[in-house]
Design a protein around this motif. Structure first.
Motif, short mmCIF file in Angstrom:
data_model
loop_
_atom_site.label_atom_id
_atom_site.label_comp_id
_atom_site.label_asym_id
_atom_site.label_seq_id
_atom_site.Cartn_x
_atom_site.Cartn_y
_atom_site.Cartn_z
N LEU A 1 -12.03 33.58 91.84
CA LEU A 1 -13.41 33.11 91.87
C LEU A 1 -13.96 32.86 90.47
O LEU A 1 -15.14 32.62 90.29
N PRO B 1 -18.17 32.58 86.31
CA PRO B 1 -17.98 32.28 87.72
C PRO B 1 -17.76 30.79 87.94
O PRO B 1 -18.13 29.98 87.09
N THR C 1 -19.64 28.67 96.01
CA THR C 1 -18.46 28.56 96.87
C THR C 1 -18.90 28.43 98.33
O THR C 1 -19.94 28.95 98.72
N CYS D 1 -17.91 37.67 95.95
CA CYS D 1 -18.68 36.61 95.29
C CYS D 1 -19.74 37.21 94.38
O CYS D 1 -19.92 36.77 93.25
N SER E 1 -27.12 30.22 91.35
CA SER E 1 -25.81 30.49 90.74
C SER E 1 -25.90 30.53 89.21
O SER E 1 -25.14 31.25 88.57
N ASN F 1 -20.73 34.56 91.80
CA ASN F 1 -20.79 33.29 92.50
C ASN F 1 -21.81 33.30 93.64
O ASN F 1 -21.89 34.26 94.39
N ALA G 1 -24.78 33.85 87.40
CA ALA G 1 -23.67 33.80 86.44
C ALA G 1 -23.98 34.61 85.20
O ALA G 1 -23.08 35.05 84.48
#
Lengths: 425, 425
Positions: B396, B112, B116, B134, B14, B139, B18
């Protein structure tokens, strides 16, 4: 009145408060500041009682300082209210508008969250700041302050409630909780309360989250870091680290861990130590740091600890990547700073660090609603939902969608006799 | 790989996701849509297996319909991905910028949320929509789909993972959970997962909230209302109520309770009943309604029930205020519509109703991310924090504060040798 009755009343009041216009809310804020001034003797007397009891109970000096609510503090909160009055109306703003089809228009309109429950620490000025932020943003509020400020809070609450309701704000928009049992009862009232804002230790915030279905905006620990890069201006680094660590040690944006690039560690650490020693800062370090300056050994636990005191843990890192990885592992996601002359390194650090506030060449102590120019703040959020970092008025708002039609039905679009236009208005 | 390992990997991925640029994310989305087309036989075969098993297990027709993932559905999700590609880059936007002082600049930058966890129902298209949303928003995601769609989900997941990672998206950004035990393990991983999006029944969402410290964006029940005002165009009211109730009964934005002003009830209810009878809608009503049309008696429980079926509860109200109060008491805060010719009454209703979507003269069925023009949606939120109503890409995202200085320290402002300028940039 028990807490369920208070919350029911607050819910009812929140509906009309959400639709109070700007003038009536600002007028109520003016009346509150007048009343604070008129009834200041009453406030000072109550605060003296609290202070006396606190002294008898041997409260620490920093706590006594926080508890003190004197003429200067009254002036401060009044000037805070004045700046709140001058902020633009936050409710009813059109955040987006779309034509879904001819004659079918969608508006995204800002509105208050509804009913908030705020549990705050011993500073009585927090009561004034939070309740006036709630009023300006159109939210009803249940307040619970620190036990030590019992008398001061009661008088301040009474002034705010009386002045605002006399000025036409719906009765029951504000309530004061006075015991821990009250708080526990409040945690169950997800039917009436839309948001909890607990301010305090990480354990306390965790306790609230575990014991309530109400969404929580967390104001938790600050394990903040400074990273001194291989390309840092070392004089600047000393100055910024010193401020980050010692300007006010007992707050969440004070730095707890210093990361130093190995290339400049030998030159930098002795320079820094001279200044930290002047302030009696206890130092612990990794084995590499211990080879350079005389400090005790840091344990794994040190990287996870928010000292809130004159203590700093120090780690030497080989690369900026190692610094980033250490921070993303141990930080509480509050505030981290890099000291470097290299803009690219600064951007890399600020992009890859997963914290609310990421700083280049300045003190971690800047992460604060007042310094950010928000006026007052309801707290600092280390969660990644809704609001992050210092939270001002914006954190107390959400939106609703208003759709204006003329007999429109979905079936027409399902069987394709009509199609959506989706044009920005 | 167990779920903790998956979540650890997702967290790691992530951070770089990002910071992936727009081109590389859009390129990965293109590769995913190509792969979905190239491997469609594989998808159809897997879906046939799921359908066969579902038939053997006597799944209901509406569930079978949701499970079906045929050539048309593949085309639909591909065209959804295309519209996602065309949306502007949501990450890295400057949301606000302030000069705190000369040479000390604060930027609020969209980013982000991080990792999730999405738990969704039996529709396999949800897997494609959610994972591509996402990806576009940067994300990482842990997905758990409906048990019935086991084979289809596995193939779709495999296609998306392979195509995106081959296109340079960080390995480990997407994971598929396959059992309920996996979900229970995921609920404990608040160290790695920043947001849970459970889609399903109210009980299910409540279960998730009670059993996890991870913030939840709730996609829960829809107890939606239509209110037919004394000044309604009755033909329009029949049309809108009919669509709101019957256009698709098993969805959260279908109307469950009808409120009718007493002044037009005698004329309106018989007109409406003719149309509802044609669709075999079961009606229950309050005693006043029972005096006008032949319907069974509604119990207190009816006002609290989401039928998701051809059933409608009807209540006669004396005033618009009574309608508003009934809705604010029994609604789940999803969607409510008023039918009236009076604009002032409409505004009163839309302002005082505390629901995510408030409509004038149109069907409750319009509250939906696609109809609102958001492209796909991750869900509909009835909570009042972070995101409310249909949630697209925006839900998100969060932001971080970047502060750019040049050796600035807080002490200079504390001892007033410097003052903040707080100018908008």
């Amino acid at each position: 009145m028990n807490i369920t009755e208070s919350a029911t009343l607050a819910k009812k009041a929140s509906i009309s408060l959400a639709n109070s216009n700007s003038d009536s809310k600002n007028n109520a804020l003016i009346e509150i500041s007048k009343a604070l001034l008129e009834r200041q003797e009453e406030i000072l007397k109550a605060n003296n009682e609290d202070i006396e009891r606190a002294i008898n109970e041997n409260l620490s000096d920093p706590l006594l300082k926080r508890l003190k609510f004197d003429k200067n503090k009254i002036d401060d909160v009044i000037s805070g209210i004045k700046s709140l009055i001058n902020l633009p109306e936050p409710v009813g703003k059109t955040l987006a508008a779309t034509e879904l089809d001819k004659g079918l228009e969608l508006y995204k309109i800002s509105c208050p969250i509804g009913v908030t429950g705020v549990i705050f620490e011993s500073r009585p000025d927090a009561l004034v700041q939070i309740s006036t932020l709630c009023l300006k943003s159109g939210n009803a509020v249940l307040l619970k302050g620190g036990r030590e400020a019992f008398n001061t809070n009661r008088v301040l609450f009474n002034i705010i409630k009386t002045a605002s309701e006399a000025a036409g704000i719906p009765t029951g928009w504000i309530h004061l909780l006075e015991t821990r049992d009250d708080v526990n009862e409040m945690l169950k009232l997800d039917k009436y309360i839309d948001l909890l804002i607990p301010r305090g230790s990480n354990e306390f915030v965790q306790y609230i989250m575990k014991n309530s279905n109400i969404p929580v905006m967390g104001h938790a620990d600050g394990i903040c870091h400074c990273y001194v890069d291989s390309e840092a201006d070392l004089d600047m680094a000393v100055k910024v680290v010193l401020d980050s660590k010692t300007q006010y040690v007992s707050v969440c944006n004070a730095t707890e861990t210093l990361l130093v690039n190995k290339d400049i560690a030998k030159e930098f650490l002795p320079l820094l130590k001279i200044e930290l020693d002047k302030k009696n800062v206890e130092l612990v370090g990794c084995p590499e740091a211990q080879k350079i300056i005389f400090v005790n050994s840091a344990s794994e636990e040190d990287w996870k600890t928010e000292y809130l005191d004159y203590k700093l843990s120090i780690k030497i890192v080989k690369t900026i990547q190692e610094a980033i990885e250490h921070i993303n592992t141990y930080s509480s996601g509050h505030t981290e700073a890099i000291i470097t002359k290299n803009k690219e390194s600064a951007e890399l650090f600020m992009n890859l660090i997963d914290s609310a506030n990421v700083f280049w060449n300045c003190s971690t102590r800047f992460s604060d609603g007042f310094r950010y120019g928000f006026g007052a703040e309801v707290g600092i959020s280390t969660s990644k939902l809704h609001a992050r970092g210092p939270v001002g008025l914006d954190g107390l708002l959400i939106y609703k969608y208003k759709l204006y039609g003329n007999g429109n039905i979905v079936q027409d679009y399902a069987n394709k006799t009509k199609t959506f236009t989706h044009k920005k208005i």
